[in-house]
Design an enzyme around this catalytic site. Structure first.
Site, PDB file in Angstrom:
ATOM      1  CB  CYS A 117      -0.873   0.093   1.394  1.00 24.55           C
ATOM      2  SG  CYS A 117      -2.027  -1.278   1.016  1.00 24.55           S
ATOM      3  CG  HIS A 249      -3.418   3.654   1.756  1.00 21.99           C
ATOM      4  ND1 HIS A 249      -3.710   3.143   0.601  1.00 21.99           N
ATOM      5  CD2 HIS A 249      -3.527   2.663   2.570  1.00 21.99           C
ATOM      6  CE1 HIS A 249      -3.900   1.993   0.689  1.00 21.99           C
ATOM      7  NE2 HIS A 249      -3.535   1.616   1.946  1.00 21.99           N
ATOM      8  CG  ASN A 279      -6.620  -0.602   0.849  1.00 19.75           C
ATOM      9  OD1 ASN A 279      -5.849  -0.109   0.046  1.00 19.75           O
ATOM     10  ND2 ASN A 279      -6.244  -1.148   1.795  1.00 19.75           N
TER      11      ASN A 279
HETATM   12  O1  UT7 Z   1      -4.208  -0.893   3.320  1.00 17.99           O
HETATM   13  C1  UT7 Z   1      -3.156  -1.738   4.365  1.00 17.99           C
HETATM   14  C2  UT7 Z   1      -3.611  -1.187   5.620  1.00 17.99           C
HETATM   15  N1  UT7 Z   1      -5.029  -1.948   6.051  1.00 17.99           N
HETATM   16  C3  UT7 Z   1      -5.603  -1.326   6.766  1.00 17.99           C
HETATM   17  O2  UT7 Z   1      -5.316  -0.283   7.184  1.00 17.99           O
HETATM   18  C4  UT7 Z   1      -6.840  -2.168   7.454  1.00 17.99           C
HETATM   19  C5  UT7 Z   1      -6.855  -1.846   8.771  1.00 17.99           C
HETATM   20  N2  UT7 Z   1      -7.863  -2.302   9.696  1.00 17.99           N
HETATM   21  C6  UT7 Z   1      -9.191  -1.905   9.449  1.00 17.99           C
HETATM   22  O3  UT7 Z   1      -9.405  -1.223   8.771  1.00 17.99           O
HETATM   23  C7  UT7 Z   1     -10.245  -2.469  10.414  1.00 17.99           C
HETATM   24  O4  UT7 Z   1      -9.501  -3.246  11.547  1.00 17.99           O
HETATM   25  C8  UT7 Z   1     -11.336  -3.622   9.762  1.00 17.99           C
HETATM   26  C9  UT7 Z   1     -12.076  -2.651   8.644  1.00 17.99           C
HETATM   27  C10 UT7 Z   1     -10.285  -4.468   8.762  1.00 17.99           C
HETATM   28  C11 UT7 Z   1     -12.131  -4.123  10.823  1.00 17.99           C
HETATM   29  O5  UT7 Z   1     -12.893  -3.297  11.692  1.00 17.99           O
HETATM   30  P1  UT7 Z   1     -12.803  -3.644  13.252  1.00 17.99           P
HETATM   31  O6  UT7 Z   1     -13.615  -2.517  13.656  1.00 17.99           O
HETATM   32  O7  UT7 Z   1     -11.421  -3.525  13.602  1.00 17.99           O
HETATM   33  O8  UT7 Z   1     -13.538  -4.855  13.430  1.00 17.99           O
HETATM   34  P2  UT7 Z   1     -13.067  -6.288  13.932  1.00 17.99           P
HETATM   35  O9  UT7 Z   1     -11.761  -6.926  13.119  1.00 17.99           O
HETATM   36  O10 UT7 Z   1     -12.536  -5.905  15.376  1.00 17.99           O
HETATM   37  O11 UT7 Z   1     -14.276  -7.081  14.002  1.00 17.99           O
HETATM   38  C12 UT7 Z   1     -15.460  -6.773  14.695  1.00 17.99           C
HETATM   39  C13 UT7 Z   1     -16.653  -7.711  14.423  1.00 17.99           C
HETATM   40  C14 UT7 Z   1     -16.205  -9.409  14.315  1.00 17.99           C
HETATM   41  O12 UT7 Z   1     -17.334  -9.991  14.973  1.00 17.99           O
HETATM   42  P3  UT7 Z   1     -17.244 -10.157  16.698  1.00 17.99           P
HETATM   43  O13 UT7 Z   1     -16.173 -11.169  16.727  1.00 17.99           O
HETATM   44  O14 UT7 Z   1     -17.155  -8.970  17.355  1.00 17.99           O
HETATM   45  O15 UT7 Z   1     -18.465 -10.992  16.805  1.00 17.99           O
HETATM   46  C15 UT7 Z   1     -16.047  -9.670  13.078  1.00 17.99           C
HETATM   47  O16 UT7 Z   1     -16.335 -10.912  12.936  1.00 17.99           O
HETATM   48  O17 UT7 Z   1     -17.058  -7.737  13.070  1.00 17.99           O
HETATM   49  C16 UT7 Z   1     -17.181  -9.049  12.478  1.00 17.99           C
HETATM   50  N3  UT7 Z   1     -16.811  -8.697  10.930  1.00 17.99           N
HETATM   51  C17 UT7 Z   1     -17.674  -8.496  10.021  1.00 17.99           C
HETATM   52  N4  UT7 Z   1     -19.069  -8.614  10.034  1.00 17.99           N
HETATM   53  C18 UT7 Z   1     -19.887  -8.135   8.897  1.00 17.99           C
HETATM   54  C19 UT7 Z   1     -15.513  -8.711  10.201  1.00 17.99           C
HETATM   55  N5  UT7 Z   1     -15.920  -8.551   8.952  1.00 17.99           N
HETATM   56  C20 UT7 Z   1     -17.017  -8.498   8.868  1.00 17.99           C
HETATM   57  C21 UT7 Z   1     -17.731  -8.142   7.568  1.00 17.99           C
HETATM   58  N6  UT7 Z   1     -19.074  -8.039   7.752  1.00 17.99           N
HETATM   59  N7  UT7 Z   1     -17.270  -7.895   6.259  1.00 17.99           N
END
Ligand code: UT7
Length: 322
Positions: A117, A249, A279
Site C-alpha cells: 500500500c 492512502h 482500498n
Molecule cells: O491498506 C493496508 C492497511 N490496511 C488497513 O489499514 C486495514 C486496517 N484495519 C481496518 O480497517 C479494520 O480493522 C477492519 C475494517 C479490517 C475491521 O474493523 P474492526 O472495527 O477492527 O473490526 P474487527 O476486526 O474487530 O471485527 C469486529 C466484528 C467481528 O465480530 P465479533 O468477533 O465482534 O462477533 C467480526 O467477525 O465484525 C465482524 N466482521 C464482519 N461483520 C460483517 C468482520 N468482517 C465483517 C464483515 N461483515 N465484512
C-alpha cells in the site's frame, strides 16, 4: 534571477478503473456481510473489480496515457517508468516493461517497486531522487493493482475491503520552485505477519491469498502515519496549517479521520475516495490525487501531503508543492 534547485514536479495525473463497479449490497449477496457493517467500520460503499482482459498492466497503461495527456506530453518524452504494485501481471518481467511497450515509451528505464500500500510513495521517492540526481528527466510513476485476484472471497474480514484500479503521474525536472519538498520512508519487517500473502514463487510456488489481522494493522497505521506526517512536515519546514490538501492512502475512513485529528487538521482539507474505490493498495494515493486535480480542488501552487501505510509494514509521506 537565480533559478530554484532542480526538483521533481507533478506535470500531469491520470487514473483508470475497471468497468465492473460493485456496491456493498451486491457483495452481501455472495458474502456474509452487510452494507451497514462495511460503511460503519470502513466508509467503503463501492469497489471496482477487474474483468476479463483487465490487468494491472492494462489499467496502468490507461492511467499513464491519461497522465501524459494532462501533462501535454507523449510517450516519447518519458525516460523512466516505475510501477508500484503487489499484483504484477507476471512474476517477471516487471509490469513497468509491459506498460512501456503498450504506451510506446520503449528505451528508457522501467522497473517495479514492491512496498504494497505504500508502494506509490516508495516509487515516487525513487523517481524524484533519480530526477534530482539527473539520471531521469520525465518519469511516469504509477500505482496499479488487481487485488481482487489475491483475495480470499470466503473471508469476509478482508474481501470487502479492497478494490482494483490504477493512478499515474508524470514527474518532471523543474526549477520553478514547485515539486517534492521532503519525502520520508520507513519499514518494520517485525510486523510482516500482520498483513501478507500466503504464497509466492520461492515458497509455495503459488500466488497465494491476502491475510490480515485488521485490528492490529489499524492500531499501527494511526501511530506510524501520524509520526511520518509530522517528520515529513518538519523536514519540509511546512506547518500543518500551511497544508492545502492531504491525499491519504484510502484504506479506512476511520484511519484517515484519526490521523488528521492528531495533526489538528480540518477534515475539509482531506481528499477521500475510499467510499468509491475501497482500498486499491498502491493505486489509492494517485487515484485520489487524480480525482481531486480533475474536480479542481487541487490547484497549481497548492501544498499537498501524500501518505500511506501497508504490508511489511512499510509507510511514508511526501510534502509537495503542486
Ligand atoms: O491498506 C493496508 C492497511 N490496511 C488497513 O489499514 C486495514 C486496517 N484495519 C481496518 O480497517 C479494520 O480493522 C477492519 C475494517 C479490517 C475491521 O474493523 P474492526 O472495527 O477492527 O473490526 P474487527 O476486526 O474487530 O471485527 C469486529 C466484528 C467481528 O465480530 P465479533 O468477533 O465482534 O462477533 C467480526 O467477525 O465484525 C465482524 N466482521 C464482519 N461483520 C460483517 C468482520 N468482517 C465483517 C464483515 N461483515 N465484512
Amino acid at each position: 534571477m537565480r533559478d530554484s534547485p532542480i526538483r521533481a514536479a507533478i506535470k500531469g495525473t491520470g487514473s483508470a478503473l475497471p468497468k465492473n463497479r460493485i456496491s456493498n449490497a451486491q457483495l452481501a449477496e455472495q458474502v456474509d456481510t452487510t452494507d451497514e457493517w462495511i460503511v460503519e467500520r470502513t466508509g467503503i460503499k463501492f469497489r471496482h473489480i477487474a474483468g476479463d482482459g483487465e490487468t494491472t498492466a492494462s489499467l496502468a497503461a490507461q492511467a499513464s496515457l491519461e497522465a501524459l495527456k494532462s501533462a501535454n506530453m507523449t510517450a516519447g518524452d518519458i525516460d523512466l517508468i516505475i510501477v508500484a504494485t503487489a499484483t504484477p501481471d507476471q512474476t517477471f518481467p516487471a509490469t513497468a516493461t509491459i506498460v512501456q511497450n503498450i504506451i510506446g515509451a520503449n528505451g528508457g528505464a522501467a522497473f517495479d517497486v514492491a512496498a504494497v500500500c505504500s508502494g506509490f510513495l516508495y516509487a515516487f521517492s525513487v523517481a524524484e531522487s533519480m530526477i534530482r540526481a539527473g539520471s531521469a528527466t520525465n518519469a511516469l510513476v504509477i500505482g496499479s493493482e488487481t487485488f481482487s485476484r489475491i483475495l480470499d472471497w470466503e473471508d469476509r474480514t478482508t474481501c470487502v475491503l479492497f478494490g482494483d484500479g490504477a493512478g499515474a503521474i508524470v514527474l518532471s525536472a523543474d526549477s520553478s520552485g514547485k515539486g517534492a519538498l521532503a519525502t520520508k520512508l520507513h519499514a518494520d519487517g517485525a510486523h510482516n505477519q500482520l498483513l501478507y500473502v500466503d504464497g509466492g514463487p520461492s515458497t509455495t510456488g503459488t500466488v497465494g491469498k491476502l491475510r490480515m489481522k485488521g485490528r492490529e494493522v489499524f492500531r499501527h497505521a494511526v501511530v506510524n502515519l501520524t509520526n511520518v506526517l509530522n517528520e515529513t512536515l518538519e523536514s519540509a519546514n511546512v506547518s500543518p496549517q500551511d497544508i492545502d490538501w492531504v491525499v491519504p492512502h484510502q484504506a479506512n475512513s476511520r484511519i484517515i479521520d484519526a490521523t488528521v485529528k492528531k495533526l489538528k487538521l480540518s477534515r475539509d482539507k482531506v481528499i477521500k475516495t475510499v467510499d468509491q474505490h475501497a482500498n486499491t493498495s498502491a493505486a489509492s494515493v494517485p487515484l485520489a490525487l487524480d480525482v481531486a486535480v480533475r474536480d479542481g480542488r487541487i490547484k497549481e501552487g497548492d501544498i499537498i501531503i501524500l501518505e500511506a501505510m501497508g504490508g511489511g509494514f512499510t509507510w511514508g509521506a511526501s510534502v509537495i508543492q503542486y
